[in-house]
Design a protein around this motif. Structure first.
Motif, mmCIF file in Angstrom:
data_model
loop_
_atom_site.group_PDB
_atom_site.id
_atom_site.type_symbol
_atom_site.label_atom_id
_atom_site.label_comp_id
_atom_site.label_asym_id
_atom_site.label_seq_id
_atom_site.Cartn_x
_atom_site.Cartn_y
_atom_site.Cartn_z
ATOM 1 N N PHE A 1 0.617 -1.699 -0.483
ATOM 2 C CA PHE A 1 -0.464 0.198 0.615
ATOM 3 C C PHE A 1 0.960 1.244 -0.023
ATOM 4 O O PHE A 1 1.786 0.984 0.845
ATOM 5 N N SER A 2 0.603 2.682 -0.834
ATOM 6 C CA SER A 2 1.004 3.886 -0.450
ATOM 7 C C SER A 2 0.590 4.062 0.442
ATOM 8 O O SER A 2 -0.294 3.741 1.360
ATOM 9 N N VAL A 3 1.340 4.877 1.216
ATOM 10 C CA VAL A 3 1.816 6.139 2.358
ATOM 11 C C VAL A 3 -0.230 6.360 2.763
ATOM 12 O O VAL A 3 -0.987 6.478 3.166
ATOM 13 N N ALA A 4 -0.348 7.218 1.113
ATOM 14 C CA ALA A 4 -1.833 7.831 1.609
ATOM 15 C C ALA A 4 -2.997 6.830 1.042
ATOM 16 O O ALA A 4 -3.715 7.179 1.446
ATOM 17 N N GLU A 5 -2.731 5.553 0.467
ATOM 18 C CA GLU A 5 -3.623 4.187 0.617
ATOM 19 C C GLU A 5 -4.284 4.295 1.753
ATOM 20 O O GLU A 5 -5.343 4.394 2.404
ATOM 21 N N ALA A 6 -2.904 4.036 2.530
ATOM 22 C CA ALA A 6 -3.292 3.068 4.022
ATOM 23 C C ALA A 6 -3.923 3.906 4.762
ATOM 24 O O ALA A 6 -5.086 3.287 6.291
ATOM 25 N N THR A 7 -3.524 5.661 4.872
ATOM 26 C CA THR A 7 -4.088 6.585 5.237
ATOM 27 C C THR A 7 -5.487 6.494 5.679
ATOM 28 O O THR A 7 -6.650 6.770 6.234
ATOM 29 N N ARG A 8 -5.766 6.551 4.363
ATOM 30 C CA ARG A 8 -7.227 6.411 3.753
ATOM 31 C C ARG A 8 -8.180 4.953 4.491
ATOM 32 O O ARG A 8 -9.214 5.553 4.613
ATOM 33 N N PHE A 9 -7.329 4.256 4.305
ATOM 34 C CA PHE A 9 -8.261 3.299 4.744
ATOM 35 C C PHE A 9 -8.112 2.691 6.258
ATOM 36 O O PHE A 9 -9.193 2.372 7.150
ATOM 37 N N PHE A 10 -7.021 3.006 6.478
ATOM 38 C CA PHE A 10 -6.623 3.042 8.230
ATOM 39 C C PHE A 10 -5.998 4.283 9.038
ATOM 40 O O PHE A 10 -6.107 4.168 10.313
ATOM 41 N N GLY A 11 -6.332 5.079 8.513
ATOM 42 C CA GLY A 11 -5.612 5.720 9.145
ATOM 43 C C GLY A 11 -4.595 6.641 9.639
ATOM 44 O O GLY A 11 -3.926 4.980 9.709
ATOM 45 N N ARG A 12 -3.709 7.480 9.381
ATOM 46 C CA ARG A 12 -2.114 7.194 10.073
ATOM 47 C C ARG A 12 -1.912 7.325 11.552
ATOM 48 O O ARG A 12 -2.167 8.490 11.958
ATOM 49 N N PRO A 13 -1.168 6.893 12.063
ATOM 50 C CA PRO A 13 -0.906 6.681 13.394
ATOM 51 C C PRO A 13 0.305 8.189 13.084
ATOM 52 O O PRO A 13 1.891 7.949 12.709
ATOM 53 N N SER A 14 0.672 8.526 14.459
ATOM 54 C CA SER A 14 1.143 9.959 14.646
ATOM 55 C C SER A 14 2.242 9.293 16.283
ATOM 56 O O SER A 14 0.909 8.706 17.219
ATOM 57 N N GLY A 15 3.399 9.903 16.191
ATOM 58 C CA GLY A 15 4.086 9.714 17.853
ATOM 59 C C GLY A 15 4.275 8.073 17.463
ATOM 60 O O GLY A 15 4.809 7.727 18.924
ATOM 61 N N ILE A 16 4.338 6.965 16.630
ATOM 62 C CA ILE A 16 4.682 5.980 16.809
ATOM 63 C C ILE A 16 5.010 5.396 15.439
ATOM 64 O O ILE A 16 4.065 5.708 14.284
ATOM 65 N N SER A 17 6.431 4.088 15.365
ATOM 66 C CA SER A 17 7.085 3.824 14.501
ATOM 67 C C SER A 17 7.276 2.456 14.084
ATOM 68 O O SER A 17 6.917 2.043 14.787
#
Length: 212
Positions: free
Chosen positions: A156-172
């Motif tokens: 998945f691209s970052v944009a695609e994954a963000t759309r479906f799952f949300g992009r986490p912050s503060g955790i890698s």
């Protein structure tokens, strides 16, 4: 493989432990952690569409979710940690159906999954129904795990994954194990984590008697 023509209908599965688990009316007495670990280690996330020589199994996903959950809820009780580890445990017999297909199948799948989850929780002395607050925390960890798996393993691209799952912050993802492992290793690691959490639970000094 279909049953033999003319054979009586059945809704149970023979487990390697010797248990016979009724999938429509599951009994906690027929649930064994050895069967769960064995099954989950052989069920592939993302329908097997991941990089690597081995599938990324539901057992590995379960370990990842519990790890993320603990990172986010540092004071989580052992019971809460166990609930996180077992959040996808029904998939040891019903498989990991990707979300688009779950939506197409509808409520019947969900009802079977929920009955199995209750039986699994009761087997290991957890509340049959997870509280709304804990369920939300586990779901958040699950979504973060899905984002990491999608971008690191599933193409998945970052944009695609963000759309479906949300992009986490503060955790890698760098702090978590996202390597694809052989089934036996994933099975062993799942059982080790289960045993470690069980030792933290107060009943019988962490030694819960087996259900006969």
């Amino acid at each position: 493989m279909p049953d033999k023509a003319g054979a009586p209908p059945r809704a149970w599965q023979r487990m390697l432990s010797g248990r016979r688990l009724d999938l429509l009316d599951p009994s906690p007495l027929d649930v064994e952690i050895s069967d769960i670990a064995h099954g989950l280690a052989r069920v592939a996330r993302w329908n097997g569409q991941t990089h690597g020589d081995h599938a990324f199994s539901v057992a590995q996903h379960s370990l990842l979710v519990e790890d993320i959950f603990l990172a986010r809820v540092a004071d989580a009780s052992p019971d809460a940690r166990l609930a996180a580890l077992l959040h996808d445990a029904p998939e040891y017999v019903i498989g990991d159906m990707i979300s688009p297909f779950k939506s197409a199948v509808g409520g019947g799948y969900k009802a079977v999954e929920q009955r199995l989850q209750r039986a699994i929780h009761l087997r290991f002395a957890l509340a049959a129904e997870t509280s709304a607050a804990l369920k939300k925390q586990i779901k958040q960890a699950d979504q973060i795990a899905a984002y990491f798996e999608a971008t690191v393993l599933a193409g998945f691209s970052v944009a695609e994954a963000t759309r479906f799952f949300g992009r986490p912050s503060g955790i890698s993802p760098d702090r978590f194990d996202l390597s694809c492992k052989p089934a036996k290793l994933a099975q062993s690691e799942f059982l080790e984590r289960f045993a470690a959490i069980e030792k933290l639970r107060p009943e019988a000094g962490g030694q819960r008697p087996a259900v006969a």
